[in-house]
Write a protein that holds these residues in place. Structure first.
Motif, PDB file in Angstrom:
ATOM      1  N   ARG A 170       0.841  -1.197   0.000  1.00  0.00           N
ATOM      2  CA  ARG A 170       0.000   0.000   0.000  1.00  0.00           C
ATOM      3  C   ARG A 170       0.878   1.249   0.000  1.00  0.00           C
ATOM      4  O   ARG A 170       1.858   1.332   0.724  1.00  0.00           O
ATOM      5  N   LEU A 171       0.507   2.211  -0.834  1.00  0.00           N
ATOM      6  CA  LEU A 171       1.175   3.505  -0.890  1.00  0.00           C
ATOM      7  C   LEU A 171       0.224   4.590  -0.402  1.00  0.00           C
ATOM      8  O   LEU A 171      -0.995   4.378  -0.361  1.00  0.00           O
ATOM      9  N   HIS A 172       0.760   5.744  -0.105  1.00  0.00           N
ATOM     10  CA  HIS A 172      -0.059   6.865   0.358  1.00  0.00           C
ATOM     11  C   HIS A 172      -1.152   7.214  -0.659  1.00  0.00           C
ATOM     12  O   HIS A 172      -2.292   7.491  -0.293  1.00  0.00           O
ATOM     13  N   LEU A 173      -0.812   7.157  -1.953  1.00  0.00           N
ATOM     14  CA  LEU A 173      -1.783   7.516  -2.991  1.00  0.00           C
ATOM     15  C   LEU A 173      -2.954   6.537  -3.063  1.00  0.00           C
ATOM     16  O   LEU A 173      -3.992   6.850  -3.640  1.00  0.00           O
ATOM     17  N   ASP A 227      -7.518   4.643   1.289  1.00  0.00           N
ATOM     18  CA  ASP A 227      -8.078   3.447   1.930  1.00  0.00           C
ATOM     19  C   ASP A 227      -8.791   2.547   0.923  1.00  0.00           C
ATOM     20  O   ASP A 227      -9.641   1.735   1.286  1.00  0.00           O
ATOM     21  N   LEU A 228      -8.417   2.661  -0.362  1.00  0.00           N
ATOM     22  CA  LEU A 228      -8.986   1.786  -1.391  1.00  0.00           C
ATOM     23  C   LEU A 228      -8.349   0.408  -1.300  1.00  0.00           C
ATOM     24  O   LEU A 228      -7.217   0.268  -0.843  1.00  0.00           O
ATOM     25  N   VAL A 229      -9.060  -0.597  -1.765  1.00  0.00           N
ATOM     26  CA  VAL A 229      -8.520  -1.962  -1.770  1.00  0.00           C
ATOM     27  C   VAL A 229      -7.811  -2.282  -3.078  1.00  0.00           C
ATOM     28  O   VAL A 229      -7.202  -3.329  -3.201  1.00  0.00           O
ATOM     29  N   ILE A 230      -7.908  -1.390  -4.053  1.00  0.00           N
ATOM     30  CA  ILE A 230      -7.213  -1.567  -5.324  1.00  0.00           C
ATOM     31  C   ILE A 230      -6.285  -0.377  -5.556  1.00  0.00           C
ATOM     32  O   ILE A 230      -6.475   0.691  -4.973  1.00  0.00           O
ATOM     33  N   ARG A 231      -5.300  -0.589  -6.398  1.00  0.00           N
ATOM     34  CA  ARG A 231      -4.468   0.520  -6.865  1.00  0.00           C
ATOM     35  C   ARG A 231      -5.150   1.060  -8.109  1.00  0.00           C
ATOM     36  O   ARG A 231      -5.197   0.401  -9.139  1.00  0.00           O
ATOM     37  N   TRP A 232      -5.734   2.244  -7.971  1.00  0.00           N
ATOM     38  CA  TRP A 232      -6.448   2.824  -9.098  1.00  0.00           C
ATOM     39  C   TRP A 232      -5.436   3.237 -10.161  1.00  0.00           C
ATOM     40  O   TRP A 232      -4.467   3.923  -9.864  1.00  0.00           O
ATOM     41  N   PRO A 233      -5.625   2.820 -11.417  1.00  0.00           N
ATOM     42  CA  PRO A 233      -4.670   3.176 -12.474  1.00  0.00           C
ATOM     43  C   PRO A 233      -4.549   4.696 -12.629  1.00  0.00           C
ATOM     44  O   PRO A 233      -5.552   5.403 -12.672  1.00  0.00           O
ATOM     45  N   GLU A 234      -3.323   5.163 -12.703  1.00  0.00           N
ATOM     46  CA  GLU A 234      -3.067   6.603 -12.784  1.00  0.00           C
ATOM     47  C   GLU A 234      -3.665   7.232 -14.033  1.00  0.00           C
ATOM     48  O   GLU A 234      -4.036   8.406 -14.018  1.00  0.00           O
TER      49      GLU A 234
END
Length: 163
Positions: A129-132, A135-142
């Protein structure tokens, strides 16, 4: 094969909470015929499932990521039922609820998010998990616009019971 009733009568059966299978048996037709007619009448059949799928489509559009080729992996299924649980889906089975809770536990326990990486044999990868990630459970694509705050709620970790 018998013909389905008119729209008003079909809607009356639907509002009496008869299943597609029960209606089909009444009229000697297929379940698919009942489902098709109700869909044409604008009846949203699985709102929680449809919303969960739409959220995943916003993050990883099938046309770009070919996400639908990887939905059979357990991590993808667990993410999908996690979203449905967050949306309050009453149709989740006991097994699906268990999978959703196991997914949430893994995310919390390992402080990770789920990401789609097409270079991997199992493209659903847990990443630190990164700061960006908030509290999402996925890494939202940039490169993808985020959905509304209301829609994002379904992707957020619920408050832990001990918090």
């Amino acid at each position: 094969m018998t013909k389905l009733p008119n729209d008003d009568q079909l809607l009356a059966h639907y509002r009496r909470n008869l299943t597609d299978k029960q209606i089909a048996a009444m009229y000697g037709c297929t379940v698919q015929a009942v489902n098709l007619r109700l869909n044409r009448l604008g009846i949203e059949r699985k709102p929680h499932s449809n919303t969960a799928t739409a959220l995943l489509e916003q993050a990883w559009p099938t046309a770009v990521y070919r996400r639908s080729r990887f939905t059979h992996f357990s991590r993808a299924r667990r993410l999908w039922v996690f979203i449905r649980r967050n949306l309050g889906d009453p149709a989740l089975s006991a097994r699906q609820l268990h999978e959703s809770l196991a997914f949430e536990h893994h995310i919390r326990e390992h402080y990770v998010v789920l990401d789609l990486d097409l270079t991997q044999s199992n493209p659903w990868v847990f990443r630190p998990r990164l700061h960006l990630d908030e509290d999402l459970v996925i890494r939202w694509p940039e490169d993808r616009p985020k959905p509304s705050l209301r829609e994002l709620e379904a992707l957020r970790l619920p408050a832990a019971p001990w918090e």
